[in-house]
Design a protein around this motif. Structure first.
Motif, mmCIF file in Angstrom:
data_model
loop_
_atom_site.group_PDB
_atom_site.id
_atom_site.type_symbol
_atom_site.label_atom_id
_atom_site.label_comp_id
_atom_site.label_asym_id
_atom_site.label_seq_id
_atom_site.Cartn_x
_atom_site.Cartn_y
_atom_site.Cartn_z
ATOM 1 N N VAL A 136 75.154 -10.592 57.516
ATOM 2 C CA VAL A 136 76.418 -10.855 58.204
ATOM 3 C C VAL A 136 76.429 -12.279 58.748
ATOM 4 N N ARG A 137 75.307 -12.684 59.354
ATOM 5 C CA ARG A 137 75.228 -14.049 59.908
ATOM 6 C C ARG A 137 75.305 -15.102 58.808
ATOM 7 N N GLN A 138 74.612 -14.856 57.700
ATOM 8 C CA GLN A 138 74.605 -15.855 56.642
ATOM 9 C C GLN A 138 75.928 -15.897 55.893
ATOM 10 N N ASN A 139 76.657 -14.802 55.908
ATOM 11 C CA ASN A 139 77.982 -14.831 55.304
ATOM 12 C C ASN A 139 78.920 -15.748 56.080
ATOM 13 N N GLU A 140 78.729 -15.817 57.397
ATOM 14 C CA GLU A 140 79.520 -16.737 58.209
ATOM 15 C C GLU A 140 79.230 -18.179 57.800
ATOM 16 N N GLN A 141 77.963 -18.467 57.446
ATOM 17 C CA GLN A 141 77.618 -19.802 56.961
ATOM 18 C C GLN A 141 78.284 -20.073 55.613
ATOM 19 N N ASN A 142 78.294 -19.064 54.748
ATOM 20 C CA ASN A 142 78.883 -19.235 53.422
ATOM 21 C C ASN A 142 80.385 -19.473 53.483
ATOM 22 N N THR A 143 81.032 -18.923 54.505
ATOM 23 C CA THR A 143 82.478 -19.088 54.629
ATOM 24 C C THR A 143 82.866 -20.545 54.761
ATOM 25 N N THR A 144 82.000 -21.325 55.413
ATOM 26 C CA THR A 144 82.293 -22.750 55.610
ATOM 27 C C THR A 144 81.500 -23.645 54.675
ATOM 28 N N SER A 145 80.603 -23.067 53.877
ATOM 29 C CA SER A 145 79.792 -23.878 52.962
ATOM 30 C C SER A 145 80.538 -24.120 51.654
ATOM 31 N N ILE A 146 80.468 -25.346 51.160
ATOM 32 C CA ILE A 146 81.158 -25.702 49.930
ATOM 33 C C ILE A 146 80.250 -25.547 48.705
ATOM 34 N N ASP A 147 78.967 -25.911 48.857
ATOM 35 C CA ASP A 147 78.114 -25.969 47.668
ATOM 36 C C ASP A 147 76.737 -25.319 47.837
ATOM 37 N N THR A 148 76.490 -24.647 48.958
ATOM 38 C CA THR A 148 75.199 -24.004 49.191
ATOM 39 C C THR A 148 75.406 -22.517 49.420
ATOM 40 N N LEU A 149 74.568 -21.695 48.775
ATOM 41 C CA LEU A 149 74.677 -20.245 48.893
ATOM 42 C C LEU A 149 73.573 -19.737 49.818
ATOM 43 N N TYR A 150 73.956 -19.114 50.935
ATOM 44 C CA TYR A 150 73.002 -18.555 51.888
ATOM 45 C C TYR A 150 72.948 -17.043 51.699
ATOM 46 N N VAL A 151 71.733 -16.497 51.553
ATOM 47 C CA VAL A 151 71.587 -15.053 51.375
ATOM 48 C C VAL A 151 70.424 -14.549 52.212
ATOM 49 N N CYS A 152 70.464 -13.268 52.561
ATOM 50 C CA CYS A 152 69.371 -12.632 53.289
ATOM 51 C C CYS A 152 68.303 -12.177 52.294
ATOM 52 N N LYS A 153 67.220 -11.613 52.821
ATOM 53 C CA LYS A 153 66.113 -11.212 51.944
ATOM 54 C C LYS A 153 66.506 -10.071 51.003
ATOM 55 N N HIS A 154 67.414 -9.182 51.460
ATOM 56 C CA HIS A 154 67.834 -8.084 50.582
ATOM 57 C C HIS A 154 68.667 -8.617 49.416
#
Length: 284
Positions: free
Chosen positions: A66-84
């Motif tokens: 959930v936290r990393q999805n918030e980062q992805n919402t504003t990220s243009i070219d980097t994909l943030y994902v959790c360990k799962h």
């Protein structure tokens, strides 16, 4: 690297370069992982590949996801994902594709350097032309923007839509490739309207229903909320995230029963929706 097992793949649709995957991941709870869209590499630098963030969405219902999805919402070219999500993506990654990408890395890095050099050259040329045709305007605009908040700038832009001249100027500044016309689609799962063209609009989620939430206590100083519908715990009070966590301490699993991507109504399979199937909607 990740330290979790491979999630169970429960949905796999691949059409050309478009994918639609869903997994069930087991951690401290059962989490839903989804990956949808087309993974397009737009550039490559010394740190790795850059992606088109508007064409590929990865979501996990775990707290880190959930936290990393918030980062992805504003990220243009980097994909943030959790360990799962990392483990899930690794499980469907084509080894041959990995090899091809590795072989192309040096070529792509060199191409990126050339493109960067061209961009720098273009910006210098534009700066010179600006100074010749519009002396002092760049400094004036940049100074004005630096002295105003984002909210003030947004208000100035919106206010400009009330005049013909302002709307014409905004039309040039924001062409349809940047701001396309509204496109409305109904989600079969949550029945909300969304715009599939907008990354921030693709998230399908539902808050814990108030009548299914129970306050739980551990002594008189620690409490948390438990949702009977999805089984998640959230709204922890009295637990310090930086302190030592006991094995039986609850986790903050977020304010939503589920968080995934919308599914167009004409593509939605209610009987095969593992997310809704995993919720307890019984009356008791």
């Amino acid at each position: 690297r990740h330290s979790v097992g491979t999630p169970e793949l429960i949905k796999s649709n691949v059409k050309c370069d478009e994918v639609d995957f869903a997994w069930k991941a087991v951690g401290s709870s059962i989490y839903s992982v989804t990956a949808k869209g087309s993974l397009v590499i737009t550039a490559w630098d010394n740190r790795g590949p850059k992606y088109d963030g508007n064409k590929f969405i990865v979501l996990c219902s775990c707290p880190d996801g959930v936290r990393q999805n918030e980062q992805n919402t504003t990220s243009i070219d980097t994909l943030y994902v959790c360990k799962h999500a990392k483990a899930a993506l690794d499980s469907v990654c084509d080894p041959e594709a990995k090899k091809v990408i590795g072989e192309k890395k040096e070529v792509m890095v060199q191409k990126q350097k050339e493109l960067q050099a061209e961009r720098v050259k273009y910006r210098i040329a534009q700066s010179v032309e600006q100074d010749e045709r519009l002396p002092g305007e760049r400094e004036r605009i940049l100074y004005g923007l630096s002295k105003r908040s984002d909210a003030e700038i947004a208000k100035l832009v919106k206010d400009s839509t009330t005049t013909v001249e302002g709307l014409e100027a905004l039309g040039k500044l924001f062409p349809t490739s940047v701001m396309p016309p509204k496109k409305s689609v109904r989600c079969g799962r949550c029945e909300k309207e969304y715009d599939p063209q907008l990354k921030s609009d693709l998230i399908c989620r539902e808050e814990h229903p108030y009548d299914r939430v129970k306050k739980c206590w551990d002594t008189s100083k620690k409490s948390w909320d438990h949702c009977r519908r999805c089984g998640k715990t959230f709204n922890l009070d009295g637990y310090h995230s930086w302190g030592k966590r006991r094995r039986d301490d609850p986790e903050d699993e977020g304010e939503f029963c589920y968080e995934t991507t919308h599914v167009p109504n004409d593509e939605y399979d209610e009987d095969g929706d593992h997310i809704i199937d995993g919720l307890d909607n019984s009356d008791y």
